[in-house]
Design an enzyme around this catalytic site. Structure first.
Site, mmCIF file in Angstrom:
data_model
loop_
_atom_site.group_PDB
_atom_site.id
_atom_site.type_symbol
_atom_site.label_atom_id
_atom_site.label_comp_id
_atom_site.label_asym_id
_atom_site.label_seq_id
_atom_site.Cartn_x
_atom_site.Cartn_y
_atom_site.Cartn_z
ATOM 1 N N LYS A 62 0.867 -1.066 0.013
ATOM 2 C CA LYS A 62 -0.067 -0.073 -0.077
ATOM 3 C C LYS A 62 0.929 1.373 -0.076
ATOM 4 O O LYS A 62 2.039 0.956 0.506
ATOM 5 C CB LYS A 62 -1.059 0.095 1.452
ATOM 6 C CG LYS A 62 -1.936 0.844 1.245
ATOM 7 C CD LYS A 62 -3.318 -0.032 0.661
ATOM 8 C CE LYS A 62 -4.476 1.102 0.227
ATOM 9 N NZ LYS A 62 -5.598 0.278 -0.161
ATOM 10 N N GLY A 109 -22.144 5.497 4.001
ATOM 11 C CA GLY A 109 -21.244 5.970 2.925
ATOM 12 C C GLY A 109 -21.733 5.284 1.570
ATOM 13 O O GLY A 109 -21.798 4.275 1.111
ATOM 14 N N VAL A 121 -18.346 2.606 -4.013
ATOM 15 C CA VAL A 121 -18.726 1.533 -3.725
ATOM 16 C C VAL A 121 -20.090 1.473 -3.145
ATOM 17 O O VAL A 121 -20.985 0.744 -3.520
ATOM 18 C CB VAL A 121 -17.783 0.587 -2.889
ATOM 19 C CG1 VAL A 121 -18.268 -0.855 -2.740
ATOM 20 C CG2 VAL A 121 -16.482 0.555 -3.224
ATOM 21 N N TYR A 131 -22.785 3.421 -3.382
ATOM 22 C CA TYR A 131 -23.712 3.882 -4.317
ATOM 23 C C TYR A 131 -24.289 2.621 -5.165
ATOM 24 O O TYR A 131 -25.574 2.420 -5.150
ATOM 25 C CB TYR A 131 -23.235 4.980 -5.315
ATOM 26 C CG TYR A 131 -24.143 5.219 -6.270
ATOM 27 C CD1 TYR A 131 -25.245 6.341 -5.943
ATOM 28 C CD2 TYR A 131 -24.522 4.927 -7.472
ATOM 29 C CE1 TYR A 131 -26.065 6.969 -6.807
ATOM 30 C CE2 TYR A 131 -25.405 5.333 -8.434
ATOM 31 C CZ TYR A 131 -26.158 6.341 -8.268
ATOM 32 O OH TYR A 131 -27.313 6.625 -9.159
HETATM 33 P P1 NAD Z 1 -15.540 6.827 -1.780
HETATM 34 O O1 NAD Z 1 -14.579 7.957 -1.148
HETATM 35 O O2 NAD Z 1 -15.921 7.147 -3.092
HETATM 36 O O3 NAD Z 1 -16.856 7.073 -0.933
HETATM 37 C C1 NAD Z 1 -16.843 6.964 0.650
HETATM 38 C C2 NAD Z 1 -18.087 7.737 1.167
HETATM 39 O O4 NAD Z 1 -17.875 7.698 2.631
HETATM 40 C C3 NAD Z 1 -17.846 9.124 0.640
HETATM 41 O O5 NAD Z 1 -19.039 9.808 0.011
HETATM 42 C C4 NAD Z 1 -17.752 9.952 2.031
HETATM 43 O O6 NAD Z 1 -18.269 11.393 2.087
HETATM 44 C C5 NAD Z 1 -18.493 8.804 2.895
HETATM 45 N N1 NAD Z 1 -17.964 8.949 4.253
HETATM 46 C C6 NAD Z 1 -16.796 9.190 4.778
HETATM 47 N N2 NAD Z 1 -16.896 9.190 6.313
HETATM 48 C C7 NAD Z 1 -18.159 9.175 6.682
HETATM 49 C C8 NAD Z 1 -18.823 8.808 7.778
HETATM 50 N N3 NAD Z 1 -18.254 9.005 8.975
HETATM 51 N N4 NAD Z 1 -20.108 8.923 7.660
HETATM 52 C C9 NAD Z 1 -20.954 8.699 6.534
HETATM 53 N N5 NAD Z 1 -20.316 8.777 5.341
HETATM 54 C C10 NAD Z 1 -18.797 8.921 5.391
HETATM 55 O O7 NAD Z 1 -14.766 5.453 -1.322
HETATM 56 P P2 NAD Z 1 -15.053 4.132 -2.035
HETATM 57 O O8 NAD Z 1 -14.208 3.937 -3.140
HETATM 58 O O9 NAD Z 1 -16.683 4.159 -2.085
HETATM 59 O O10 NAD Z 1 -14.703 3.155 -0.819
HETATM 60 C C11 NAD Z 1 -15.166 3.058 0.370
HETATM 61 C C12 NAD Z 1 -14.579 1.961 1.372
HETATM 62 O O11 NAD Z 1 -14.246 0.867 0.840
HETATM 63 C C13 NAD Z 1 -13.102 2.753 1.554
HETATM 64 O O12 NAD Z 1 -13.021 2.267 3.064
HETATM 65 C C14 NAD Z 1 -12.199 2.068 0.711
HETATM 66 O O13 NAD Z 1 -11.114 1.941 1.523
HETATM 67 C C15 NAD Z 1 -12.967 0.667 0.664
HETATM 68 N N6 NAD Z 1 -12.734 -0.133 -0.556
HETATM 69 C C16 NAD Z 1 -12.975 0.396 -1.633
HETATM 70 C C17 NAD Z 1 -12.562 -0.316 -2.886
HETATM 71 C C18 NAD Z 1 -13.018 0.288 -4.235
HETATM 72 O O14 NAD Z 1 -12.724 -0.458 -5.151
HETATM 73 N N7 NAD Z 1 -12.876 1.500 -4.469
HETATM 74 C C19 NAD Z 1 -12.152 -1.638 -2.706
HETATM 75 C C20 NAD Z 1 -11.951 -2.102 -1.603
HETATM 76 C C21 NAD Z 1 -12.264 -1.366 -0.205
#
Ligand code: NAD
Length: 366
Positions: free
Chosen positions: A95, A195, A199, A201
């Site tokens: 990472k 959130g 993901v 959405y």
């Molecule tokens: P993203 O940044 O697109 O979405 C995260 C959302 O969570 C944002 O809209 C943000 O405003 C919201 N948020 C943050 N803190 C919050 C809180 N305390 N209460 C409510 N909402 C809050 O990120 P993502 O790509 O959708 O990833 C979401 C999670 O999944 C992260 O932890 C990421 O590490 C994990 N993840 C993502 C992927 C991927 O393919 N994108 C893969 C594995 C793990």
């Protein structure tokens, strides 16, 4: 005291701390990087390369201090090792974190410099997008290194991995509901999604299509409005999400939301979501959940479809082969629950055991 002495003292202090943190988690290598002209400052952690080169996204975040950044990169890279291992793919865990403001747009020179640092590890670490980075950023990084995935489709990459991640989480969530209730039918089941970014959405979309009643929250008002309009989901306040009378809590924002404060508030029977490192302390909170009769789907197992999509990019796999790997999340989740039950251990511990066993078997062959 001379400047050199001052620097030496702080270097000694930091080294002692880095090894103190690396050794218990068994990291292979940690690289600190800094570039004065662009202000780029960060850390790459290579946790384990027994199964293959380490792969994991690059996160940019305004950390309160260096220790927080180091702790984050060490935890996240270790999680990547388990994630790839349990998914049956030949990648190790790594990472990168960049200490900086994720809300401002950094220029091309900044990201090219990051690409050069990644390249200097000669393939021991392969990068991708994470919080604060994107396929567009990877399109710049690839100008300096071939060790990058999550590139734009126009540049020959697989684009945003989030839709795949969301589908994998959906499969893991369904398997968890089956374990908890005897059926994976989500019709009428109540799910709280924290959130609704990339993901979250798409997860809400799958859940709604499966007939679930979905509650959503987000700190970002426009993400929240978009998801609520598209799927007619019920919006709740960020702090209210833990108190809802729901079947499933799906954390899809940041890590450590399953902790000593929130666990007593939860009324769900299942926790299954996308966020990395959901348990604030895996040695404490896995047991707390078992004691409360809440079934926890290990995060690194059910959110692995994103890394599987990156693996596809590294090995030029086809869509069918990739989907076959992703579909395995459902039976593997059930397998973990079975092991946890048989050995009377928390599900996270059972998943780590399986991931570590595969690495140890490979290590013995080397
Ligand atoms: P993203 O940044 O697109 O979405 C995260 C959302 O969570 C944002 O809209 C943000 O405003 C919201 N948020 C943050 N803190 C919050 C809180 N305390 N209460 C409510 N909402 C809050 O990120 P993502 O790509 O959708 O990833 C979401 C999670 O999944 C992260 O932890 C990421 O590490 C994990 N993840 C993502 C992927 C991927 O393919 N994108 C893969 C594995 C793990």
């Amino acid at each position: 005291m001379s400047v050199e002495n001052n620097v030496m003292r702080s270097v000694e202090k930091r080294e002692a701390k880095v090894f103190e943190m690396m050794e218990p988690m068994e990291h292979e290598q940690v690289m600190f990087f800094y570039d004065k002209p662009t202000g780029l400052k960060g850390i790459i952690a290579v946790h384990n390369t027994v199964l293959g080169p380490s792969l994991g996204g690059c996160r940019i975040w305004e950390y309160a201090n260096e220790s927080d950044a180091l702790w984050d990169v060490l935890r996240l890279s270790r999680g990547m090792t388990f994630k790839s291992s349990i998914s049956g793919i030949n990648l190790g865990g790594g990472k990168a974190v960049i200490i900086g403001n994720h809300k401002i747009k950094h220029d091309e020179a900044f990201w090219r410099r990051f690409g050069k640092f990644v390249d200097s590890l000669n393939g021991k670490y392969i990068t991708a997008e994470d919080v604060g980075t994107s396929t567009d950023v990877m399109g710049i990084v690839m100008q300096e290194t071939k060790y990058v995935t999550g590139k734009p489709i126009s540049a020959g990459g697989m684009g945003d991995p989030s839709p795949y991640t969301a589908y994998g989480v959906f499969l893991g969530l369904k398997a968890s509901v089956k374990e908890a209730t005897g059926s994976d039918n989500l019709q009428g089941k109540k799910v709280a999604v924290q959130g609704v970014g990339h993901v979250g959405y798409t997860l809400v979309k799958h859940l709604t299509e499966a007939g679930a009643k979905v509650f959503i929250t987000d700190l970002n008002a426009s993400n929240l409005a978009e998801a609520s309009k598209a799927f007619n989901a019920t919006v709740v306040e960020p702090n209210e999400i833990y108190d809802l009378d729901v079947d499933v809590y799906a954390p899809c924002a940041m890590g450590a939301t399953v902790n000593s404060d929130t666990i007593p508030r939860l009324k769900c029977s299942v926790i299954a979501g996308a966020a990395n490192n959901q348990l604030a302390d895996e040695n404490v909170h896995g047991h707390m959940l078992s004691d409360r009769g809440i079934l926890y789907a290990p995060d690194f197992l059910i959110n692995a479809a994103g890394v599987i999509n990156c693996y596809r990019e590294v090995h030029s796999l086809g869509e069918a082969e990739t989907m076959e790997l992703i579909e395995k999340i459902y039976p593997r989740t059930l397998e973990i629950f079975k092991k946890a039950k048989a050995e009377k251990i928390p599900t996270q511990e059972a998943a780590i055991k399986i991931a570590v066993d595969r690495i140890e078997q490979q290590r013995m062959k080397q």
